[in-house]
Design a protein around this motif. Structure first.
Motif, PDB file in Angstrom:
ATOM      1  N   ILE A   1       9.221   5.972  -3.380  1.00 16.39           N
ATOM      2  CA  ILE A   1       8.060   5.344  -2.741  1.00 16.39           C
ATOM      3  C   ILE A   1       8.105   3.845  -3.012  1.00 16.39           C
ATOM      4  CG2 ILE A   1       5.547   5.197  -2.696  1.00 16.39           C
ATOM      5  CD1 ILE A   1       5.408   8.100  -3.505  1.00 16.39           C
ATOM      6  N   THR A   2       7.918   3.066  -1.960  1.00 16.53           N
ATOM      7  CA  THR A   2       7.844   1.619  -2.095  1.00 16.53           C
ATOM      8  C   THR A   2       6.448   1.212  -2.549  1.00 16.53           C
ATOM      9  OG1 THR A   2       9.505   1.226  -0.380  1.00 16.53           O
ATOM     10  CG2 THR A   2       7.980  -0.574  -0.851  1.00 16.53           C
ATOM     11  N   VAL A   3       6.374   0.484  -3.673  1.00 23.00           N
ATOM     12  CA  VAL A   3       5.080   0.019  -4.175  1.00 23.00           C
ATOM     13  C   VAL A   3       4.994  -1.508  -4.213  1.00 23.00           C
ATOM     14  CG1 VAL A   3       4.676   2.113  -5.497  1.00 23.00           C
ATOM     15  CG2 VAL A   3       5.810   0.167  -6.600  1.00 23.00           C
ATOM     16  N   TYR A   4       6.129  -2.189  -3.985  1.00 22.37           N
ATOM     17  CA  TYR A   4       6.092  -3.653  -3.927  1.00 22.37           C
ATOM     18  C   TYR A   4       7.212  -4.153  -3.023  1.00 22.37           C
ATOM     19  CZ  TYR A   4      10.127  -4.031  -7.096  1.00 22.37           C
ATOM     20  OH  TYR A   4      11.382  -3.946  -7.649  1.00 22.37           O
ATOM     21  N   ALA A   5       7.079  -5.402  -2.600  1.00 21.87           N
ATOM     22  CA  ALA A   5       8.111  -6.045  -1.791  1.00 21.87           C
ATOM     23  C   ALA A   5       8.361  -7.445  -2.339  1.00 21.87           C
ATOM     24  CB  ALA A   5       7.683  -6.126  -0.337  1.00 21.87           C
TER      25      ALA A   5
ATOM     26  N   ASP B   1       0.841  -1.199   0.000  1.00 20.16           N
ATOM     27  CA  ASP B   1       0.000   0.000   0.000  1.00 20.16           C
ATOM     28  C   ASP B   1       0.878   1.251   0.000  1.00 20.16           C
ATOM     29  OD1 ASP B   1      -2.333  -1.487   0.053  1.00 20.16           O
ATOM     30  OD2 ASP B   1      -2.479  -1.432   2.247  1.00 20.16           O
ATOM     31  N   TRP B   2       0.497   2.238  -0.803  1.00 18.04           N
ATOM     32  CA  TRP B   2       1.259   3.479  -0.850  1.00 18.04           C
ATOM     33  C   TRP B   2       0.315   4.648  -1.091  1.00 18.04           C
ATOM     34  CZ3 TRP B   2       1.969   6.123  -5.730  1.00 18.04           C
ATOM     35  CH2 TRP B   2       1.447   5.450  -6.837  1.00 18.04           C
TER      36      TRP B   2
ATOM     37  N   ALA C   1       7.486  -2.568 -10.532  1.00 17.34           N
ATOM     38  CA  ALA C   1       6.870  -1.319 -10.071  1.00 17.34           C
ATOM     39  C   ALA C   1       5.568  -1.029 -10.821  1.00 17.34           C
ATOM     40  CB  ALA C   1       7.864  -0.166 -10.192  1.00 17.34           C
ATOM     41  N   PRO C   2       5.567  -0.971 -12.156  1.00 18.58           N
ATOM     42  CA  PRO C   2       4.280  -0.759 -12.833  1.00 18.58           C
ATOM     43  C   PRO C   2       3.320  -1.937 -12.694  1.00 18.58           C
ATOM     44  CG  PRO C   2       6.045  -1.096 -14.442  1.00 18.58           C
ATOM     45  CD  PRO C   2       6.694  -0.923 -13.103  1.00 18.58           C
ATOM     46  N   ARG C   3       3.839  -3.146 -12.548  1.00 11.82           N
ATOM     47  CA  ARG C   3       2.960  -4.316 -12.393  1.00 11.82           C
ATOM     48  C   ARG C   3       2.173  -4.277 -11.092  1.00 11.82           C
ATOM     49  NH1 ARG C   3       7.628  -8.535 -13.956  1.00 11.82           N
ATOM     50  NH2 ARG C   3       7.428  -8.540 -16.238  1.00 11.82           N
ATOM     51  N   PHE C   4       2.815  -3.799 -10.017  1.00 15.29           N
ATOM     52  CA  PHE C   4       2.214  -3.902  -8.695  1.00 15.29           C
ATOM     53  C   PHE C   4       1.792  -2.562  -8.099  1.00 15.29           C
ATOM     54  CE2 PHE C   4       4.460  -7.875  -9.163  1.00 15.29           C
ATOM     55  CZ  PHE C   4       3.621  -8.796  -8.563  1.00 15.29           C
ATOM     56  N   ALA C   5       1.976  -1.470  -8.830  1.00 14.57           N
ATOM     57  CA  ALA C   5       1.679  -0.150  -8.265  1.00 14.57           C
ATOM     58  C   ALA C   5       0.190   0.095  -8.085  1.00 14.57           C
ATOM     59  CB  ALA C   5       2.284   0.943  -9.139  1.00 14.57           C
ATOM     60  N   GLY C   6      -0.646  -0.618  -8.813  1.00 18.72           N
ATOM     61  CA  GLY C   6      -2.085  -0.450  -8.645  1.00 18.72           C
ATOM     62  C   GLY C   6      -2.629   0.786  -9.337  1.00 18.72           C
ATOM     63  N   PRO C   7      -3.882   1.153  -9.045  1.00 14.59           N
ATOM     64  CA  PRO C   7      -4.544   2.256  -9.754  1.00 14.59           C
ATOM     65  C   PRO C   7      -3.917   3.620  -9.512  1.00 14.59           C
ATOM     66  CG  PRO C   7      -5.902   1.469  -7.924  1.00 14.59           C
ATOM     67  CD  PRO C   7      -4.791   0.484  -8.078  1.00 14.59           C
ATOM     68  N   GLY C   8      -3.157   3.770  -8.422  1.00 13.42           N
ATOM     69  CA  GLY C   8      -2.527   5.068  -8.170  1.00 13.42           C
ATOM     70  C   GLY C   8      -1.575   5.482  -9.266  1.00 13.42           C
ATOM     71  N   LEU C   9      -1.054   4.505 -10.005  1.00 13.74           N
ATOM     72  CA  LEU C   9      -0.107   4.822 -11.075  1.00 13.74           C
ATOM     73  C   LEU C   9      -0.757   5.637 -12.185  1.00 13.74           C
ATOM     74  CD1 LEU C   9       2.825   4.272 -11.989  1.00 13.74           C
ATOM     75  CD2 LEU C   9       1.970   2.252 -13.199  1.00 13.74           C
ATOM     76  N   ASP C  10      -2.063   5.473 -12.363  1.00  9.23           N
ATOM     77  CA  ASP C  10      -2.754   6.177 -13.450  1.00  9.23           C
ATOM     78  C   ASP C  10      -2.634   7.686 -13.312  1.00  9.23           C
ATOM     79  OD1 ASP C  10      -3.505   3.664 -14.300  1.00  9.23           O
ATOM     80  OD2 ASP C  10      -5.506   3.773 -13.408  1.00  9.23           O
ATOM     81  N   ALA C  11      -2.574   8.174 -12.082  1.00  4.51           N
ATOM     82  CA  ALA C  11      -2.497   9.612 -11.854  1.00  4.51           C
ATOM     83  C   ALA C  11      -1.146  10.201 -12.251  1.00  4.51           C
ATOM     84  CB  ALA C  11      -2.783   9.930 -10.386  1.00  4.51           C
ATOM     85  N   LEU C  12      -0.151   9.322 -12.494  1.00  7.49           N
ATOM     86  CA  LEU C  12       1.193   9.784 -12.856  1.00  7.49           C
ATOM     87  C   LEU C  12       1.464   9.650 -14.348  1.00  7.49           C
ATOM     88  CD1 LEU C  12       3.061   8.011  -9.902  1.00  7.49           C
ATOM     89  CD2 LEU C  12       2.347  10.412 -10.012  1.00  7.49           C
ATOM     90  N   ALA C  13       0.417   9.389 -15.119  1.00  5.42           N
ATOM     91  CA  ALA C  13       0.583   9.087 -16.541  1.00  5.42           C
ATOM     92  C   ALA C  13       1.133  10.250 -17.353  1.00  5.42           C
ATOM     93  CB  ALA C  13      -0.745   8.623 -17.131  1.00  5.42           C
ATOM     94  N   ASN C  14       1.037  11.464 -16.859  1.00  2.00           N
ATOM     95  CA  ASN C  14       1.548  12.616 -17.614  1.00  2.00           C
ATOM     96  C   ASN C  14       3.051  12.828 -17.425  1.00  2.00           C
ATOM     97  OD1 ASN C  14      -0.929  13.304 -18.764  1.00  2.00           O
ATOM     98  ND2 ASN C  14      -1.505  14.587 -17.006  1.00  2.00           N
ATOM     99  N   LEU C  15       3.650  12.107 -16.497  1.00  2.00           N
ATOM    100  CA  LEU C  15       5.090  12.268 -16.271  1.00  2.00           C
ATOM    101  C   LEU C  15       5.884  11.434 -17.270  1.00  2.00           C
ATOM    102  CD1 LEU C  15       5.281  12.028 -12.365  1.00  2.00           C
ATOM    103  CD2 LEU C  15       5.442  14.085 -13.771  1.00  2.00           C
ATOM    104  N   PRO C  16       6.975  11.982 -17.841  1.00  2.00           N
ATOM    105  CA  PRO C  16       7.836  11.170 -18.698  1.00  2.00           C
ATOM    106  C   PRO C  16       8.527  10.095 -17.866  1.00  2.00           C
ATOM    107  CG  PRO C  16       8.866  13.289 -18.248  1.00  2.00           C
ATOM    108  CD  PRO C  16       7.473  13.359 -17.684  1.00  2.00           C
TER     109      PRO C  16
ATOM    110  N   GLY D   1       9.521   2.031  -6.540  1.00  3.26           N
ATOM    111  CA  GLY D   1      10.365   0.842  -6.563  1.00  3.26           C
ATOM    112  C   GLY D   1      10.021  -0.145  -5.477  1.00  3.26           C
ATOM    113  N   GLY D   2      10.927  -1.080  -5.267  1.00  7.24           N
ATOM    114  CA  GLY D   2      10.741  -2.128  -4.278  1.00  7.24           C
ATOM    115  C   GLY D   2      11.245  -1.728  -2.902  1.00  7.24           C
ATOM    116  N   ARG D   3      10.897  -2.521  -1.935  1.00  7.04           N
ATOM    117  CA  ARG D   3      11.285  -2.241  -0.545  1.00  7.04           C
ATOM    118  C   ARG D   3      12.800  -2.260  -0.378  1.00  7.04           C
ATOM    119  NH1 ARG D   3       8.839  -6.655   3.046  1.00  7.04           N
ATOM    120  NH2 ARG D   3      10.494  -7.812   1.967  1.00  7.04           N
ATOM    121  N   GLU D   4      13.491  -3.132  -1.116  1.00  9.54           N
ATOM    122  CA  GLU D   4      14.938  -3.251  -0.984  1.00  9.54           C
ATOM    123  C   GLU D   4      15.676  -2.547  -2.114  1.00  9.54           C
ATOM    124  OE1 GLU D   4      12.863  -5.912  -0.696  1.00  9.54           O
ATOM    125  OE2 GLU D   4      13.009  -6.156   1.483  1.00  9.54           O
ATOM    126  N   ARG D   5      15.149  -1.467  -2.604  1.00  7.80           N
ATOM    127  CA  ARG D   5      15.758  -0.752  -3.731  1.00  7.80           C
ATOM    128  C   ARG D   5      17.136  -0.210  -3.362  1.00  7.80           C
ATOM    129  NH1 ARG D   5      11.476   2.090  -1.782  1.00  7.80           N
ATOM    130  NH2 ARG D   5      12.009   3.951  -0.588  1.00  7.80           N
TER     131      ARG D   5
END
Length: 221
Positions: A136-140, A40-41, A59-74, A120-124
């Protein structure tokens, strides 16, 4: 007779890599050392950032719907697999690196970005500072139990190393089979993380699955 190739990466990448190995005429042993899960993030304000850094396809596989809000970033992705996973989520790739996260950060600095967000991941290995304004950690990736009997199946194989954590975990569980195992690592730092004492060790010329499998084919002969 060719050696079998042990695939240690988590799913879903494990099955995909194993299928490519089998398509190349080699025997694949599927032995994921970790299981990946979403974390959760909280979504920050996208306006605070000028780029998005992704150092793993997870990161994109497990980030969930929150990633959609960042779609305008390169998006700056660490390799082809990460870039493909990001495109599948509707993100726009500005650049695909052929090195590690540190090289990707250097690229952003050279191109004038100053406020990047890293998911990224918890152990980035890349943390906030400099061009990276926030991480921000989005997966472990949690270790899976590997019994000595299962580890014995690695004897005489070529083991694929997709990450430094996998290299370190393999070194922990290999035991007396270490001297019989040849290692194919996705990069020089990953190879170094495995330590000494292996039958052979080599790093792929570029950090992608195709180059790693080509290296494994050579080591399997």
């Amino acid at each position: 007779m060719s050696r079998a190739v042990a695939v240690l990466r988590p799913e879903p990448g494990n099955a995909a890599t194993a299928a490519r190995i089998e398509a190349a005429g080699l025997t694949a042993i599927r032995m994921p050392l970790f299981a990946v899960r979403a974390v959760d993030w909280a979504l920050p304000d996208p306006a605070r950032f000028d780029a998005l850094i992704l150092t793993s396809a997870n990161a994109p596989r497990f980030a969930g719907p929150g990633l959609d809000a960042l779609a305008n970033l390169p998006v700056f992705a660490v390799g082809p697999a990460t870039a493909a996973a990001a495109r599948a989520r509707g993100l726009t790739i500005a650049e695909t690196g052929d090195g590690d996260g540190a090289e990707l950060v250097a690229t952003l600095t050279e191109r004038g970005f100053t406020r990047a967000l890293l998911l990224g991941g918890r152990e980035r290995r890349v943390h906030a500072g400099g061009v990276v304004a926030e991480t921000i950690t989005v997966y472990a990736s949690d270790p899976l139990p590997i019994t000595p009997q299962v580890a014995d199946a690695l004897a005489g194989t070529v083991a694929l190393l997709h990450s430094a954590r996998a290299a370190q975990r393999l070194a922990e569980i290999a035991g007396s089979t270490r001297a019989s195992i040849r290692l194919a690592a996705i990069s020089d730092p990953v190879a170094a993380a495995a330590g000494p004492g292996w039958a052979d060790i080599a790093a792929a010329p570029v950090p992608d699955d195709a180059a790693l499998i080509a290296l494994a084919r050579r080591l399997a002969d």
